[in-house]
Design an enzyme around this catalytic site. Structure first.
Site, PDB file in Angstrom:
ATOM      1  CB  ALA A   1      -0.919  -0.036   1.205  1.00  0.00           C
TER       2      ALA A   1
ATOM      3  CE  LYS B   1      12.503   8.667  12.090  1.00  0.00           C
ATOM      4  NZ  LYS B   1      13.363   9.911  11.462  1.00  0.00           N
TER       5      LYS B   1
END
EC number: 1.1.1.3
Lengths: 435, 435
Positions: free
Chosen positions: B10, B207
């Protein structure tokens, strides 16, 4: 998976006692991450009574190390004895034969017998893991085998021996010569009483052979590693390198290309290299290790950390145990053993790079003309030349040359032509520039 | 295991097309290492006809991305659409619901919804992997979760945003100011048209929240990350730092300690730090990422490489696919979701460090006395002070202070006392020194 994983430990030196301490101190973390307890059930070492600062009373003791492999209360044998053959290898074979997993920190044994042991492990349906064998606490085998698994590996190189790196960076900082610094390093425990394996590149070559096998899917071929060490590097070489923008580091370097017959040609070299000061490896000093993996998609990956020591090495050993406890079925060399290719050593004659040549020559007229003529005749193009020492003094002087990029053959030819010259006072030092 | 692993992709932006190219170019290596083929069967993207330099004719096309999760010829859904919620999250949930493995590079989604998705994956007995979400091609999640698995992690910190690092190191090299360099970076493609997430620390905070969860076994808590960016850093700050022996880097930093109630107190901060020039992170320039993991046995491990880009990110995505193909059952955050602890944010008032304070003050008598008195009254001890700018000129001048180590509370108190002062021309910049 909720049953505990039972460990037999062979060898209670610094790493072995490190493993005992780690499994005790970090028991909670390890249980949570591994999904079960990892517990030592039996140990063996040379001397039962030596004070190691740990309590081994709760473990079964075996006088004969080989007996560990026969015990029914052991799932994994951890071999921390060392040596490429002898008792370590016998134990390893025995453990795998007995259907036990094997974890080892023994780089020499894996470099020499890794393919055989991996095949035995495969057949027995058990794990063989040796993260601690390369670069101590740095999870570089896992990084290469799994983290970089999507890549065609272009080359792997790095600082694989902490003792040599300690010595070179101390020479760099102090300007002192090799033998001085070696003596210091021995006193400080950074170098062993017999430092040969470390300073002559053998230890790094063991590690390089393992890295190469995993990187390129080839059988480990320690015998084919071109191995050199740092004992020939002088303070003057480090000073010349510095003036030219380089530091000197003992580098293990490997790459692989298909030969004309389609079979892999494996290049494996351990040698001091001139490393540009802007390269990440130039900043690696002291007993640190660092490995660069260049992949065709990942680009340049750097793994850095402590290359030795009880804590870091124990960390790598126990990481392997956690992997086994989790049921992670990694092939030791990344591929089934039958798929590992047999390689031939790469022909280095046409390998192109820049070279650093250092001559000790008599200080008399005509020497430079003879040197440079030999270079010219062999097709070596000189990028820079430094004559070191005061020409008015009597005796020998140093001449350092950095060549333009060219095939190694041309340098060999020039040196061969100069071999009989009476102006060359000792065998020249030939290093390459990391490019 | 010999059946092929079938992938639905995707998103066909730079990373998606990178994955297509990688799976094609490195098909032989991947087949050998994974033990089976990894093959794309279906794709979905916004525009079917755009020229991406790859041939997608052999893949089934879905106009509706969510349909990928419903296909019977798909084992793994790879989500490369981005965005913490919306279509990406819907697809992720749909894939896991449909019993498909999920691989994603979506740091925002994992930082916000990672625990929920991991629980869903666990229940469905499938894998959720997101190596590409943190530090691009660097296998740092694997390094932390598996390589450092034996360690109590003491702290994790690093350079997590390539755009910010590019800008800071370019400011360092050129002496130019932030806005200039940002414009250049946008032109060169190192910064996006709307660079907010990168330069204000949000991307790094995503992150960091993921790293913290894995390092400390806590649920990701992005909302609790103290987030700052680099837009307030001036060329003058970099010059001062340089004079004092530091460079400035945007660092994500996390550690964790048990509070008085035994529950974890998680410290998570993204902020420009002064990094000593001798620290390995000081040498990291350009769009590179680097993460340091400090373990109680491994010591300091450094993982460095390209933090973004199609090749490196695709390398990490496909490494996850190889892991799934091999049947490696890693828990996404290293522990079963039920074992992940809920943390509270750490109280930073008593956290001890050295601080860099930069004031813009009116250039008139008494200003320095007011500044230093406020420091003294709050208990801040000054290590060095530089007044920047020519005092004879009219207008504002810069004053940079580096403090001795002390609790952050004292610095806050000093700044609070100065907040109403009419000698302070703009809000001061407060950074910490990496220790």
């Amino acid at each position: 998976m909720t049953q505990e994983l039972r460990i037999a430990l062979a060898g209670l030196g610094t790493v072995g006692t490190g493993v005992v301490r780690l499994l005790e101190e970090n028991a909670d973390e390890i249980r949570a991450r591994a999904g079960r307890d990892i517990r030592i059930t039996a140990v063996s070492a040379r001397d039962r009574t030596r004070d190691r600062g740990i309590d081994i009373a709760s473990y079964a003791w075996e006088d004969e190390m080989a007996q560990l492999a026969a015990r029914s209360d052991v799932d994994v044998v951890v071999e921390l004895v060392g040596g490429s053959d002898g008792p370590a290898l016998a134990l390893a074979r025995g453990a795998l034969e007995g259907g036990k997993h094997l974890v080892t920190a023994n780089k020499a044994m894996i470099a020499h017998h890794g393919a055989e042991l991996a095949a035995q492990a495969e057949q027995a349906g058990v794990s063989l893991q040796f993260e601690a064998a390369v670069a101590g606490g740095i999870p570089v085998l896992k990084g290469l085998r799994e983290g970089a698994a999507a890549n065609r590996v272009e080359r792997v190189y790095g600082i694989l021996n902490g003792t040599s790196n300690y010595i070179l960076s101390a020479m760099e900082k102090t300007g002192r010569d090799f033998t001085d610094i070696l003596a210091d390093a021995q006193e400080l425990g950074y170098a062993e009483a017999d430092p040969t394996f470390d300073i002559e590149g053998v230890d790094a070559a063991h590690k390089l052979a393992i890295l190469a096998a995993i990187a390129f899917g080839t059988r480990p071929d320690f015998g084919a590693v071109e191995t050199g060490g740092i004992s020939g590097v002088r303070a003057a070489d480090i000073a010349q390198a510095d003036a030219l923008g380089y530091v000197i580091r003992l580098i293990g370097m490997t790459d692989c290309a298909a030969g004309e017959d389609g079979k892999p040609r494996l290049f494996q070299r351990v040698q001091p290299y001139l490393v540009p000061k802007s390269h990440p490896l130039a900043a690696v000093d002291g007993p640190t290790n660092a490995v660069v993996v260049e992949g065709n998609f990942a680009g340049r990956l750097l793994f850095q950390g402590a290359g030795a020591g009880d804590g870091p090495t124990a960390s790598a050993v126990v990481a392997d145990l956690v992997d086994i406890a989790r049921g992670n079925p990694a092939a030791p060399f990344g591929l089934p053993v039958a798929s590992l290719a047999s390689s031939s050593p790469a022909d280095t004659a046409e390998r192109r790079n820049r070279a650093y040549l250092r001559f000790v020559v008599s200080d008399r007229p005509g020497v430079m003309a003879e040197l440079t003529a030999a270079m010219r005749d062999a097709g070596v193009s000189i990028e820079s030349l430094i004559q070191h020492g005061k020409p008015e003094e009597a005796g020998d002087v140093l001449v350092a040359i950095v060549t333009h990029e060219g095939p190694e053959r041309t340098v060999s030819d020039a040196l061969a032509a100069l071999a009989q010259s009476d102006c060359i006072a000792e065998p020249p030092l030939v290093l390459r520039v990391l490019g």
